[in-house]
Design a protein around this motif. Structure first.
Motif, PDB file in Angstrom:
ATOM      1  N   ILE A   1      -3.244   6.716  -0.533  1.00 36.41           N
ATOM      2  CA  ILE A   1      -3.119   5.811  -1.907  1.00 36.41           C
ATOM      3  C   ILE A   1      -4.487   5.447  -2.222  1.00 36.41           C
ATOM      4  O   ILE A   1      -4.508   5.254  -3.591  1.00 36.41           O
ATOM      5  N   SER A   2      -5.472   5.321  -1.491  1.00 36.88           N
ATOM      6  CA  SER A   2      -6.893   4.873  -2.110  1.00 36.88           C
ATOM      7  C   SER A   2      -7.445   5.823  -2.985  1.00 36.88           C
ATOM      8  O   SER A   2      -7.838   5.470  -4.300  1.00 36.88           O
ATOM      9  N   THR A   3      -7.382   7.032  -2.661  1.00 37.07           N
ATOM     10  CA  THR A   3      -8.289   8.124  -3.538  1.00 37.07           C
ATOM     11  C   THR A   3      -7.092   8.598  -4.725  1.00 37.07           C
ATOM     12  O   THR A   3      -7.801   8.536  -5.875  1.00 37.07           O
ATOM     13  N   ALA A   4      -5.782   8.389  -4.667  1.00 38.93           N
ATOM     14  CA  ALA A   4      -5.111   8.720  -5.435  1.00 38.93           C
ATOM     15  C   ALA A   4      -5.322   7.510  -6.866  1.00 38.93           C
ATOM     16  O   ALA A   4      -5.214   7.911  -7.814  1.00 38.93           O
TER      17      ALA A   4
ATOM     18  N   THR B   1       1.692  12.431  -4.890  1.00 28.04           N
ATOM     19  CA  THR B   1       1.267  11.510  -4.053  1.00 28.04           C
ATOM     20  C   THR B   1       2.427  10.809  -3.479  1.00 28.04           C
ATOM     21  O   THR B   1       2.645  10.444  -2.438  1.00 28.04           O
ATOM     22  N   LEU B   2       3.385  10.297  -4.660  1.00 28.24           N
ATOM     23  CA  LEU B   2       4.746   9.699  -4.332  1.00 28.24           C
ATOM     24  C   LEU B   2       5.487  10.509  -3.281  1.00 28.24           C
ATOM     25  O   LEU B   2       5.933   9.917  -2.342  1.00 28.24           O
TER      26      LEU B   2
ATOM     27  N   ALA C   1       2.974   3.327  -5.332  1.00 28.83           N
ATOM     28  CA  ALA C   1       3.129   3.351  -7.005  1.00 28.83           C
ATOM     29  C   ALA C   1       2.504   2.108  -7.492  1.00 28.83           C
ATOM     30  O   ALA C   1       1.883   2.125  -8.550  1.00 28.83           O
ATOM     31  N   ILE C   2       2.760   0.939  -6.772  1.00 24.77           N
ATOM     32  CA  ILE C   2       2.081  -0.252  -7.221  1.00 24.77           C
ATOM     33  C   ILE C   2       0.572  -0.375  -7.133  1.00 24.77           C
ATOM     34  O   ILE C   2       0.147  -0.414  -8.172  1.00 24.77           O
TER      35      ILE C   2
ATOM     36  N   SER D   1      -4.260   0.394 -10.640  1.00 19.55           N
ATOM     37  CA  SER D   1      -5.479   1.079 -10.783  1.00 19.55           C
ATOM     38  C   SER D   1      -5.732   1.561 -12.059  1.00 19.55           C
ATOM     39  O   SER D   1      -6.522   1.608 -12.907  1.00 19.55           O
ATOM     40  N   ALA D   2      -4.386   2.257 -12.751  1.00 22.89           N
ATOM     41  CA  ALA D   2      -4.420   2.566 -14.084  1.00 22.89           C
ATOM     42  C   ALA D   2      -4.589   1.574 -14.948  1.00 22.89           C
ATOM     43  O   ALA D   2      -5.192   1.742 -16.109  1.00 22.89           O
TER      44      ALA D   2
END
Ligand SMILES: [Zn+2]
Length: 230
Positions: free
Chosen positions: A27-30, A181-182, A212-213, A218-219
């Motif tokens: 989650i953190s790296t993606a 990732t998902l 996803a959140i 981040s996006a």
């Protein structure tokens, strides 16, 4: 509990920690790579951010785990030292206490006294550590082992988005990071639930939802920075 079940329980703890560590890494790296990509950065910049994220994340997991398990180890050795002192200064009271523990577990008073006396003669500190403090060989805190396992599981989870950033076509890079990732989060969530005997579907959805959140947030920040700063 049968011998094999006891081993399974011990393994479950490690497996759950490994899955949670991999989740964190993923989650953190993606999210990090998606955020940098959303700012309009080139693949090289996204890759550097991703690799730096893996190293920083793995090191912080290792440091956090080492510190928390070390303090657990400190508490355990302090308990053992206190127990050793009590066995030296008040052996009769300690023997009665041990017998009381066996009695509370269902032994008759006489048998409890006998068992306590024999185990005390055999290894007094070992008997008290195990039956009074609940410290066994398997549960002993191992800070270095725990921190290495934690860092490794984080790095394994974080490797996927970094590999995709390194090799995916630039045009579909973000979509591939998000999609894979998902999928992997759902698999890890299902695995953790299966191991823990919890409902698989709900667990898989829950972890994918939060993944996803995190990526969306981040996006959003990356796009904002991309328009304002870059
Ligand atoms: Zn004791």
């Amino acid at each position: 509990m049968r011998h094999s079940e006891r081993h399974r329980t011990a393994h479950i703890g490690w497996l759950r920690a490994a899955v949670l560590g991999a989740n964190d890494g993923l989650i953190s790296t993606a999210s990090l790579t998606i955020g940098v990509a959303a700012s309009g950065s080139e693949r090289a910049a996204i890759l550097i951010a991703g690799v730096a994220g893996v190293v920083a994340g793995a090191m912080s997991m290792a440091a956090g785990e080492y510190v928390s398990v070390s303090s657990q180890a400190d508490t355990e050795s302090a308990d053992i030292a206190r127990e050793r002192g009590e066995l030296e200064t008040q052996p009769e009271a300690e023997l009665a206490e041990l017998a009381g523990i066996y009695e509370s577990r269902g032994l008759s008073p006489d048998l409890a006294k006998q068992v306590a006396a024999q185990l005390t003669a055999h290894d007094a500190l070992g008997a008290h550590a195990r039956d009074e403090l609940g410290l066994t060989e398997a549960s002993t805190a191992r800070p270095l082992q725990a921190s290495l396992a934690s860092a490794a599981s984080f790095a394994v989870g974080a490797a996927l988005p970094v590999l995709i950033v390194a090799f995916a076509p630039a045009a579909s890079l973000s979509r591939l990071v998000i999609g894979s990732t998902l999928v992997l989060l759902s698999i890890l969530g299902a695995l953790a639930a299966k191991v823990g005997g919890a409902p698989v579907g709900r667990a898989a959805f829950r972890v994918a939802f939060w993944g996803a959140i995190a990526m969306a947030a981040s996006a959003g920040v990356g796009r904002l920075f991309g328009t304002q700063v870059v």
